[in-house]
Scaffold this motif. Structure first.
Motif, PDB file in Angstrom:
ATOM      1  N   ILE A  53       1.249  -1.340   0.165  1.00 34.54           N
ATOM      2  CA  ILE A  53      -0.258   0.209   0.027  1.00 34.54           C
ATOM      3  C   ILE A  53       0.930   1.382  -0.532  1.00 34.54           C
ATOM      4  CG2 ILE A  53      -1.448   1.043   1.073  1.00 34.54           C
ATOM      5  CD1 ILE A  53      -2.745  -1.181   2.321  1.00 34.54           C
ATOM      6  N   GLU A 249      -0.660  -4.981  11.810  1.00 31.29           N
ATOM      7  CA  GLU A 249       1.348  -4.900  11.368  1.00 31.29           C
ATOM      8  C   GLU A 249       1.893  -5.942  12.506  1.00 31.29           C
ATOM      9  OE1 GLU A 249      -1.325  -3.317  10.670  1.00 31.29           O
ATOM     10  OE2 GLU A 249      -0.547  -1.149  10.317  1.00 31.29           O
ATOM     11  N   LEU A 302      -4.380  -5.350  -0.109  1.00 30.49           N
ATOM     12  CA  LEU A 302      -5.092  -4.839  -1.682  1.00 30.49           C
ATOM     13  C   LEU A 302      -5.438  -5.673  -2.211  1.00 30.49           C
ATOM     14  CD1 LEU A 302      -5.915  -0.864   0.079  1.00 30.49           C
ATOM     15  CD2 LEU A 302      -7.172  -2.792   0.158  1.00 30.49           C
TER      16      LEU A 302
HETATM   17  C1  MUC Z   1      -4.968  -3.315   6.360  1.00 31.77           C
HETATM   18  O1  MUC Z   1      -3.915  -2.449   7.202  1.00 31.77           O
HETATM   19  O2  MUC Z   1      -5.267  -4.066   7.397  1.00 31.77           O
HETATM   20  C2  MUC Z   1      -7.047  -3.532   4.397  1.00 31.77           C
HETATM   21  C3  MUC Z   1      -7.429  -3.313   4.182  1.00 31.77           C
HETATM   22  C4  MUC Z   1      -7.973  -2.110   3.884  1.00 31.77           C
HETATM   23  O3  MUC Z   1      -8.292  -1.038   3.271  1.00 31.77           O
HETATM   24  O4  MUC Z   1      -6.594  -1.340   3.939  1.00 31.77           O
HETATM   25  C5  MUC Z   1      -5.794  -2.667   3.927  1.00 31.77           C
HETATM   26  C6  MUC Z   1      -4.814  -2.795   4.810  1.00 31.77           C
END
Ligand code: MUC
Ligand code: MG
Length: 373
Positions: A53, A249, A302
């Protein structure tokens, strides 16, 4: 004679998102993926994907670094090896390369897809067999605008595409976020499950205040409120509140899961094939969580359709996903690079059928969205 790995290609692909996706650490307007195409000596092809991401905003691997790791370090080790010896190849890569779990996950996925195609079995069968064919999927509301989020959610409830929602918070002042979440929960009512993901943005005292407010507002789950390395804070918060915490995380693999559980954490864990280094490693983590009484949730970074399908094959083998899944990545993107997209309906998604992952590349779309040098 078993087949050998003939070639590995890693391709950067950029697909715009349907709207800006706001997280505490970044706002996404595009999703960048690395697609792995692995061919064996019989001419079969295995597909894999690694995604993250916001470049380097989320974690220490970027799409570009994943491509470099695969091309420069993994490819020379893998070419000419037996393609069906997946465990041996994983041990080899783990001995030669520390970390880089996103790149390892893409390779393990491609090997599983190849093996499934060779044996004419779906990847879920290689992992012991699917227990469920239709998996629940939530949607993340992350436009950053309360009224827009409410409208988005009501439309999705109406069409039965989703009935559970995760709200990305943590970038604004605490009480602004709380007002945003409480307004959405009130508008959606009892029928919808509302959860939040803070993505590590709060310190422990902010988290304590925030969790009390979220509990009072009827929120079901608080994801990763505090920094990933602060396991002690997660343990203390999980002891103090009855609203459960979802560790994301903080827990990448089975060892992290064991350490957090042994420290006294109770709650749930977001399994992600990318964090763990592949579907098999993510299921090892699930086994540790289950033994410790920690709830399971099928998580995403994602991913596009290839990474999402790989995750679904893994999650489908689990008896209980206490918090369902968030495998909606393909729906956040404006377009896809596969011939037949996944079928999202009735608040969930169907496990793809057919050999391997059950996914076929659309060559024209891939040519359109692959990054041009
Ligand atoms: C995360 O940290 O969960 C999962 C769904 C979303 O919108 O971001 C991710 C990352
Ligand atoms: Mg998260």
């Amino acid at each position: 004679m078993s087949s050998t790995i003939q070639s590995i290609e890693s391709i950067l692909v950029d697909i715009p998102t349907i709207r800006p996706h706001k997280l505490s650490m970044t706002t996404m307007g595009v999703q960048s993926m690395v697609i792995v195409r692995m061919k064996d000596s019989d001419g079969l092809e295995g597909l894999g994907e690694a995604t993250t991401i916001g470049g380097l905003a989320y974690g220490p691997e970027s799409p570009e670094s994943v491509k470099l790791t695969i091309d420069t370090y993994f490819k020379p080790q893998l070419i000419g090896q037996s393609a069906d010896q997946i465990n041996t190849l994983r041990v080899m890569l783990n001995r030669s390369t520390r970390g880089n779990n996103l790149a390892k996950s893409a390779i393990e996925t491609a090997l599983l897809d190849l093996q499934g195609k060779r044996l004419n079995r779906p990847v879920s069968d290689l992992l012991g067999g699917a227990v469920q064919q239709h998996l629940p999927v939530l949607w993340t509301l992350a436009s950053g605008d309360t009224a827009k989020d409410i409208k988005e959610a009501l439309d999705l409830i109406e069409t039965r595409r989703h009935c559970a929602f995760k709200l990305k918070i943590g970038s604004r002042a605490l009480m602004d976020d709380i007002r945003h979440v409480a307004a959405i929960k009130e508008a959606l009512g009892e029928a919808a499950s509302v959860r939040v993901d803070v993505n590590q943005a709060w310190d422990e005292s902010t988290a304590a205040k925030g969790m009390a407010e979220l509990q009072a507002a009827g929120v079901d789950l608080v994801e990763q409120p505090t920094p990933m390395k602060d396991h002690a804070a997660l343990v203390r918060l999980s002891e103090r509140f009855h609203i459960p915490i979802l560790a994301d995380e903080a827990v990448a693999d089975a060892k992290d899961m064991y350490n957090l559980a042994a420290a006294g954490f109770s709650g749930a864990v977001a399994l992600k094939i990318a964090k763990a280094g592949g579907p098999v490693r993510a299921l090892e983590q699930a086994a540790v969580a289950q033994a410790a009484g920690i709830g399971l949730y099928g998580g995403t970074l994602l991913e596009g359709t290839i990474g999402t399908a790989a995750s679904l094959h893994a999650w489908s083998t689990l008896e209980t996903l206490h918090w369902g899944t968030e495998m909606f990545g393909p729906l956040l993107m404006k377009d896809d690079i596969v011939v037949k997209p996944l079928n999202f309906h009735d608040n969930g998604v169907d496990l793809p059928t057919g050999p391997g992952l059950g996914i076929e590349i659309d060559e024209d779309k891939l040519a359109l969205y692959r990054r041009k040098d």
